[in-house]
Design an enzyme around this catalytic site. Structure first.
Site, PDB file in Angstrom:
ATOM      1  CB  CYS A  92     -55.344  11.123 -43.518  1.00 40.76           C
ATOM      2  SG  CYS A  92     -55.637  10.501 -45.164  1.00 40.76           S
ATOM      3  CD  GLU A 108     -48.922  16.697 -52.064  1.00 32.52           C
ATOM      4  OE1 GLU A 108     -47.894  16.208 -52.543  1.00 32.52           O
ATOM      5  OE2 GLU A 108     -49.676  16.103 -51.281  1.00 32.52           O
TER       6      GLU A 108
HETATM    7  N1  DGL Z   1     -54.731  13.256 -46.849  1.00 34.36           N
HETATM    8  C1  DGL Z   1     -55.656  12.748 -47.833  1.00 34.36           C
HETATM    9  C2  DGL Z   1     -57.101  12.984 -47.350  1.00 34.36           C
HETATM   10  O1  DGL Z   1     -57.368  13.863 -46.555  1.00 34.36           O
HETATM   11  C3  DGL Z   1     -55.438  13.399 -49.183  1.00 34.36           C
HETATM   12  C4  DGL Z   1     -54.168  12.966 -49.884  1.00 34.36           C
HETATM   13  C5  DGL Z   1     -54.161  11.479 -50.230  1.00 34.36           C
HETATM   14  O2  DGL Z   1     -54.884  11.065 -51.155  1.00 34.36           O
HETATM   15  O3  DGL Z   1     -53.454  10.760 -49.558  1.00 34.36           O
HETATM   16  O4  DGL Z   1     -57.976  12.283 -47.762  1.00 34.36           O
END
Ligand code: DGL
Length: 270
Positions: A75, A154
């Site tokens: 993430c 999504e």
């Molecule tokens: N996985 C998050 C990122 O790469 C995106 C989704 C979220 O906001 O949790 O920043």
């Protein structure tokens, strides 16, 4: 289990980290993986640093119960806000997606003008700017949060008029600068690659941190003598904090290797 045969732990706030899993499967086909998607607490992109650090600590504790040999923070938001703290808490190698993406963008740019798109928290953290300026102080950075991109991905609207419209609104101001590289600084954005590329035009190279992270992971494992050199089939285990069916359906759209199940765990108990 021999340490080199142990799985790699990969985590994300939800499904987006599967874009990193896809690259790791491609580039490290012998490695077994344990993936955790925090589908109950997503999105991280609008949350505070202390919340993201707390969530990330719990996930790392969970992954350590699976005897992972290394961890990938897939993430961008957690990489931006929690990676430094996580590094100080564990003694296995851990890598995020921000630094590999920044290095690649710095190597790609000719105009020394780089764009970054990501969640609100990632952009507010200024972390990509920090890494890029450390690599080359002459680099100019233009950044833009694109919060609607995640829900569009999504919802499966990867190629859709609505997505084109939103991309046009978000990206037009980046086009006022002479950027020649654009970092896709959020796990979901590689799924919108075509739309973003069309909007930005041919002169802009899109940098996918997922691809670069898999490369950097390989180098990190090699430097710790942790690459799996056995011929055996790898195992892939998926865990989520909620909504296993939706996760499985998304995973099967993103990954080439069929995902048959995902186990729901109570992440708050870690
Ligand atoms: N996985 C998050 C990122 O790469 C995106 C989704 C979220 O906001 O949790 O920043």
């Amino acid at each position: 289990m021999q340490e080199t045969k142990a799985p790699i732990g990969i985590f994300d706030s939800g499904v987006g980290g599967l874009t990193v899993v896809r690259e790791v499967m491609r580039q490290l086909p012998r490695e077994s993986l344990v993936y955790f998607g925090d589908t109950a607490r997503v999105p991280y992109g609008s949350k505070s640093k202390s919340t993201i650090c707390k969530y990330s600590r719990q996930i790392v504790r969970f992954l350590q119960t699976k005897n992972v040999k290394a961890i990938v923070v897939a993430c961008n938001t957690a990489s931006a806000l929690a990676l430094d703290e996580l590094k100080s808490l564990i003694d296995i190698p851990i890598i995020g997606v921000v630094e590999p993406g920044a290095i690649m963008a710095a190597n790609t740019t000719k105009t020394k003008s780089i764009g970054i798109i990501g969640t609100e928290s990632t952009i507010k953290s200024g972390i990509y700017d920090k890494f890029l300026r450390k690599i080359d102080p002459d680099i100019t950075v233009v950044s833009k949060a694109c919060p609607l991109f995640c829900p569009l991905v999504e919802e499966g609207l990867w190629e859709d008029r609505v997505t084109e419209d939103i991309a046009g609104r978000y990206l037009h101001e980046l086009k006022e600068y002479e950027i020649d590289s654009l970092i896709l600084g959020c796990t979901h954005y590689p799924m919108l690659r075509r739309t973003i590329a069309r909007e930005m035009g041919e002169g802009v190279t899109l940098v996918n941190p997922a691809y670069e992270t898999a490369k950097a992971l390989k180098a990190m494992l090699a430097s710790h003598d942790l690459l799996n050199d056995q011929e055996a089939e790898p195992t892939y285990d998926y865990y989520v904090s909620d909504g296993d069916e939706k996760f499985i359906s998304f995973a099967n759209d993103v990954l080439t290797c069929p995902v048959k199940g995902a186990k729901i765990i109570d992440i708050e108990s870690y």
